[in-house]
Structure formats: structure tokens, C-alpha cells
Design a protein around this motif. Structure first.
Motif, PDB file in Angstrom:
ATOM      1  N   GLN A  58       0.923  -1.345  -0.085  1.00 24.60           N
ATOM      2  CA  GLN A  58       0.154  -0.021  -0.100  1.00 24.60           C
ATOM      3  C   GLN A  58       0.918   1.284  -0.133  1.00 24.60           C
ATOM      4  OE1 GLN A  58      -0.645  -2.586   1.832  1.00 24.60           O
ATOM      5  NE2 GLN A  58      -2.449  -3.346   1.542  1.00 24.60           N
ATOM      6  N   ILE A  59       2.048   1.250   0.502  1.00 24.40           N
ATOM      7  CA  ILE A  59       3.001   2.455   0.792  1.00 24.40           C
ATOM      8  C   ILE A  59       3.353   2.532  -0.702  1.00 24.40           C
ATOM      9  CG2 ILE A  59       5.311   2.993   1.447  1.00 24.40           C
ATOM     10  CD1 ILE A  59       4.767   1.783   4.156  1.00 24.40           C
ATOM     11  N   GLN A  60       3.732   1.433  -1.401  1.00 24.60           N
ATOM     12  CA  GLN A  60       4.083   1.638  -3.044  1.00 24.60           C
ATOM     13  C   GLN A  60       3.021   2.228  -3.704  1.00 24.60           C
ATOM     14  OE1 GLN A  60       7.541   1.038  -3.029  1.00 24.60           O
ATOM     15  NE2 GLN A  60       7.020   0.082  -0.957  1.00 24.60           N
ATOM     16  N   GLN A  61       1.643   1.909  -3.564  1.00 23.67           N
ATOM     17  CA  GLN A  61       0.851   2.303  -4.244  1.00 23.67           C
ATOM     18  C   GLN A  61       0.556   3.836  -3.899  1.00 23.67           C
ATOM     19  OE1 GLN A  61      -2.671  -0.355  -3.344  1.00 23.67           O
ATOM     20  NE2 GLN A  61      -1.626  -2.126  -4.329  1.00 23.67           N
ATOM     21  N   LYS A  62       0.361   4.260  -2.753  1.00 21.29           N
ATOM     22  CA  LYS A  62       0.231   5.409  -2.414  1.00 21.29           C
ATOM     23  C   LYS A  62       1.491   6.449  -3.015  1.00 21.29           C
ATOM     24  CE  LYS A  62      -2.738   4.048   1.506  1.00 21.29           C
ATOM     25  NZ  LYS A  62      -3.729   4.694   0.912  1.00 21.29           N
ATOM     26  N   ASP A  63       2.704   6.077  -2.663  1.00 21.61           N
ATOM     27  CA  ASP A  63       3.782   6.852  -3.088  1.00 21.61           C
ATOM     28  C   ASP A  63       3.706   7.153  -4.632  1.00 21.61           C
ATOM     29  OD1 ASP A  63       6.582   7.963  -2.571  1.00 21.61           O
ATOM     30  OD2 ASP A  63       7.011   6.247  -3.940  1.00 21.61           O
ATOM     31  N   GLU A  64       3.443   6.178  -5.380  1.00 23.70           N
ATOM     32  CA  GLU A  64       3.259   6.126  -6.847  1.00 23.70           C
ATOM     33  C   GLU A  64       1.938   7.311  -7.271  1.00 23.70           C
ATOM     34  OE1 GLU A  64       4.954   5.229  -9.635  1.00 23.70           O
ATOM     35  OE2 GLU A  64       6.474   4.703  -8.036  1.00 23.70           O
ATOM     36  N   ALA A  65       0.982   7.104  -6.300  1.00 24.91           N
ATOM     37  CA  ALA A  65      -0.133   7.935  -6.625  1.00 24.91           C
ATOM     38  C   ALA A  65       0.416   9.584  -6.269  1.00 24.91           C
ATOM     39  CB  ALA A  65      -1.428   7.506  -5.668  1.00 24.91           C
ATOM     40  N   VAL A  66       0.996   9.551  -5.372  1.00 26.95           N
ATOM     41  CA  VAL A  66       1.524  11.121  -5.205  1.00 26.95           C
ATOM     42  C   VAL A  66       2.412  11.339  -6.155  1.00 26.95           C
ATOM     43  CG1 VAL A  66       3.139  12.427  -3.446  1.00 26.95           C
ATOM     44  CG2 VAL A  66       1.479  10.832  -2.561  1.00 26.95           C
ATOM     45  N   ASN A  67       3.326  10.597  -6.625  1.00 22.01           N
ATOM     46  CA  ASN A  67       4.279  10.978  -7.625  1.00 22.01           C
ATOM     47  C   ASN A  67       3.242  11.416  -9.177  1.00 22.01           C
ATOM     48  OD1 ASN A  67       6.403  10.576  -6.372  1.00 22.01           O
ATOM     49  ND2 ASN A  67       6.652   8.457  -7.211  1.00 22.01           N
ATOM     50  N   ALA A  68       2.351  10.651  -9.533  1.00 21.28           N
ATOM     51  CA  ALA A  68       1.615  10.748 -10.582  1.00 21.28           C
ATOM     52  C   ALA A  68       0.764  12.251 -10.370  1.00 21.28           C
ATOM     53  CB  ALA A  68       0.410   9.722 -10.874  1.00 21.28           C
ATOM     54  N   GLY A  69       0.140  12.373  -9.200  1.00 19.68           N
ATOM     55  CA  GLY A  69      -0.371  13.695  -8.714  1.00 19.68           C
ATOM     56  C   GLY A  69       0.369  15.036  -9.074  1.00 19.68           C
ATOM     57  N   TRP A  70       1.658  14.700  -8.439  1.00 15.29           N
ATOM     58  CA  TRP A  70       2.735  15.885  -8.800  1.00 15.29           C
ATOM     59  C   TRP A  70       2.957  16.063 -10.258  1.00 15.29           C
ATOM     60  CZ3 TRP A  70       4.113  19.916  -6.822  1.00 15.29           C
ATOM     61  CH2 TRP A  70       5.283  20.513  -7.042  1.00 15.29           C
ATOM     62  N   SER A  71       3.169  15.144 -10.942  1.00 16.83           N
ATOM     63  CA  SER A  71       3.426  15.233 -12.483  1.00 16.83           C
ATOM     64  C   SER A  71       2.138  15.870 -13.074  1.00 16.83           C
ATOM     65  CB  SER A  71       3.595  14.012 -13.236  1.00 16.83           C
ATOM     66  OG  SER A  71       4.554  13.192 -12.605  1.00 16.83           O
ATOM     67  N   GLU A  72       1.013  15.619 -12.805  1.00 19.45           N
ATOM     68  CA  GLU A  72       0.075  16.338 -13.363  1.00 19.45           C
ATOM     69  C   GLU A  72      -0.103  17.880 -12.669  1.00 19.45           C
ATOM     70  OE1 GLU A  72      -3.801  16.857 -15.226  1.00 19.45           O
ATOM     71  OE2 GLU A  72      -2.319  15.514 -15.547  1.00 19.45           O
ATOM     72  N   VAL A  73       0.108  18.218 -11.560  1.00 24.27           N
ATOM     73  CA  VAL A  73       0.284  19.652 -10.967  1.00 24.27           C
ATOM     74  C   VAL A  73       1.192  20.373 -12.302  1.00 24.27           C
ATOM     75  CG1 VAL A  73       0.971  21.082  -9.198  1.00 24.27           C
ATOM     76  CG2 VAL A  73      -0.341  19.088  -8.983  1.00 24.27           C
ATOM     77  N   LEU A  74       2.468  19.729 -12.272  1.00 16.10           N
ATOM     78  CA  LEU A  74       3.374  20.141 -13.269  1.00 16.10           C
ATOM     79  C   LEU A  74       2.961  20.421 -14.581  1.00 16.10           C
ATOM     80  CD1 LEU A  74       6.852  18.587 -12.364  1.00 16.10           C
ATOM     81  CD2 LEU A  74       6.053  21.082 -11.544  1.00 16.10           C
ATOM     82  N   SER A  75       2.393  19.548 -15.066  1.00 16.38           N
ATOM     83  CA  SER A  75       1.799  19.539 -16.467  1.00 16.38           C
ATOM     84  C   SER A  75       0.853  20.914 -16.506  1.00 16.38           C
ATOM     85  CB  SER A  75       1.188  18.384 -16.668  1.00 16.38           C
ATOM     86  OG  SER A  75       0.631  18.471 -17.931  1.00 16.38           O
ATOM     87  N   GLN A  76       0.076  20.882 -15.694  1.00 15.72           N
ATOM     88  CA  GLN A  76      -1.026  21.901 -15.924  1.00 15.72           C
ATOM     89  C   GLN A  76      -0.383  23.433 -15.616  1.00 15.72           C
ATOM     90  OE1 GLN A  76      -3.694  21.356 -17.142  1.00 15.72           O
ATOM     91  NE2 GLN A  76      -3.510  19.231 -16.838  1.00 15.72           N
ATOM     92  N   TYR A  77       0.733  23.634 -14.827  1.00 21.45           N
ATOM     93  CA  TYR A  77       1.535  24.697 -14.483  1.00 21.45           C
ATOM     94  C   TYR A  77       2.118  25.215 -15.710  1.00 21.45           C
ATOM     95  CZ  TYR A  77       0.254  25.816  -9.706  1.00 21.45           C
ATOM     96  OH  TYR A  77      -0.364  26.142  -8.621  1.00 21.45           O
TER      97      TYR A  77
END
Length: 203
Positions: free
Chosen positions: A20-39
């Protein structure tokens, strides 16, 4: 025997939240990538926006320069979302760009011909949509980081996190979040301001 020990260890880790730690860590990474993409999408719109406004309001040099400089500052930051200072710097720069865009949009209200320009209207629509996507992406990232941090600080996952070096991740701070929360106003539906009354001719 060794295989059995590995299987037991894997079962223990899984039961203690390692997967679950791996899954949540990857979800955070994906979420950050989306933030950067929109900015980045917003930053990419700025040069065309500035050039279009300049065609109608070239003498508004101070505001145009502020937007250009704020956009350049954003592009110079190599942000590391795992570093508190780097994330704060990134947020501050994005806040400056938001403020500069807001000032630019206020200036646009005085130029009805610019507001009717099709190229500008297209940019307006893109900017408005991008600001909405930024808000959504940023909000989702905040929730993902909160979920991840809460999970790895809870027992017994905190033991597994410590064992493998997983630490809580910084999030948008309240101060900086307030600074960038309000998207630039891009609603041009209102009519242009009326011209001030002219003094009566002497006579």
C-alpha cells in the motif's frame, strides 16, 4: 528453507502495508506530475497572451513586463516536491505569475477591441480552462499527500516506512496555498468601462 523465509517475509510486509505504501507513493508522484503539467500549460500560454495584448495595448509596458518576468522566473525553478524549501519557492513563483496575470486581465478591460479579438478570445478560453485544471490538480495532489503521510505515520505501517526509508512528503503550505488559490480573473463578459466625462468647452 530460504524460499519459505522469503515467502513469510513477503507476507508480513504485505500485511504491514508495504504494498500500500508503494501504491500511495506512486499516486503522489502521478499527482505531482499532473500539477506540473497544468502549470506548464499555463506558462506556455503566456507568450502568445502577452503578444496579443501588446498588439492593442503596447504602452502598457509595465504590466506586460511583469507578466513576462514572472513567467521567466517560473521557468527557471527546478522544483523538487520532496524538499520543503524547493516546493515553497515553486509556489511563490507561481503565485507571482498568478498576480501578474490578474493585473494584465484588469488592464484588458479598458480595450474593447482587444476583448473582441478572436485570437484573444481563444487564449482566454484556454487560460480559463487551464486555471480550472490547475485548481483540480493541486487539490487532488494535496489530498494524495495527506493520505500518504497519514498512512505511513500510522502503526504498523510506520515501522515498515522507517525500515525502507519512506518519509512524509511536504505539501502546499497554508501561506503559499492562500497566495496561489485565487486564479486570475478571466471573465470578459462585462462591458468596457465608460469613458470619463469631458469638460465642457470654454465659451
Amino acid at each position: 528453507m530460504r524460499l519459505i523465509l522469503l515467502m513469510v517475509l513477503a507476507a508480513l510486509l504485505s500485511g504491514c502495508g508495504y504494498n500500500q505504501i508503494q501504491q500511495k507513493d506512486e499516486a503522489v508522484n502521478a499527482g505531482w506530475s499532473e500539477v506540473l503539467s497544468q502549470y506548464k500549460r499555463r506558462a506556455d500560454l503566456v507568450p502568445n497572451l502577452v503578444n496579443t495584448v501588446k498588439g492593442y495595448a503596447s504602452h502598457e509596458q509595465q504590466v506586460l513586463t511583469q507578466v513576462t518576468e514572472a513567467r521567466a522566473k517560473v521557468g527557471q525553478i527546478n522544483v523538487n516536491a520532496d524538499d520543503v524549501a524547493s516546493l515553497a519557492q515553486f509556489q511563490a513563483a507561481q503565485g507571482e505569475l498568478s498576480s501578474a496575470l490578474s493585473r494584465l486581465m484588469a488592464v484588458v478591460e479598458s480595450y474593447p477591441n482587444l476583448k473582441a479579438d478572436q485570437a484573444f478570445l481563444n487564449l482566454q478560453t484556454q487560460l480559463e480552462g487551464t486555471e480550472n485544471r490547475i485548481t483540480v490538480a493541486r487539490g487532488r495532489y494535496i489530498q494524495l499527500v495527506q493520505d500518504y503521510n497519514t498512512y505511513i505515520r500510522s502503526f504498523p505501517q510506520n515501522l515498515v516506512a522507517m525500515m525502507f526509508g519512506y518519509k512524509t512528503r511536504p505539501n502546499f503550505t497554508v501561506e503559499n496555498e492562500a497566495q496561489i488559490q485565487d486564479a486570475p480573473t478571466v471573465d470578459f463578459g462585462s462591458s468596457a468601462p465608460e469613458a470619463p466625462p469631458q469638460p465642457a468647452p470654454a465659451g
